[in-house]
Design a protein around this motif. Structure first.
Motif: not given
Length: 85
Positions: A16, A19, A56
């Protein structure tokens, strides 16, 4: 560890990049341009069943994917913190 994005979609937390809240960030011209370009390039994965609340950005093996989720960015942040701690 993996973060559940909704609708049986998960992403590895180490992949990731960011977000984002859909309502707050899509006001920006640059954000809309980024999402449009990602859609054009086939990088968008829609995991939302209802209205999208967040997206995301993840980078897996040098490839960028943008996951559209019906889970709020605050909930995803809370889930990620629970995973990390």
């Amino acid at each position: 560890m993996f973060l559940h994005l909704g609708n049986d979609a998960v992403v590895n937390t180490k992949d990731i990049v960011a977000i984002f809240d859909m309502d707050n960030t899509t006001v920006s011209k640059n954000s809309r341009k980024f999402l449009a370009q990602a859609q054009k390039n086939g990088q968008v994965v829609d995991t939302s069943e209802d209205l999208p609340k967040s997206y995301i950005v993840a980078n897996t093996n040098g490839k960028t994917k943008v996951y559209i989720s019906s889970v709020s960015s605050q909930t995803l942040l809370k889930r990620s913190r629970e995973i990390l701690y």
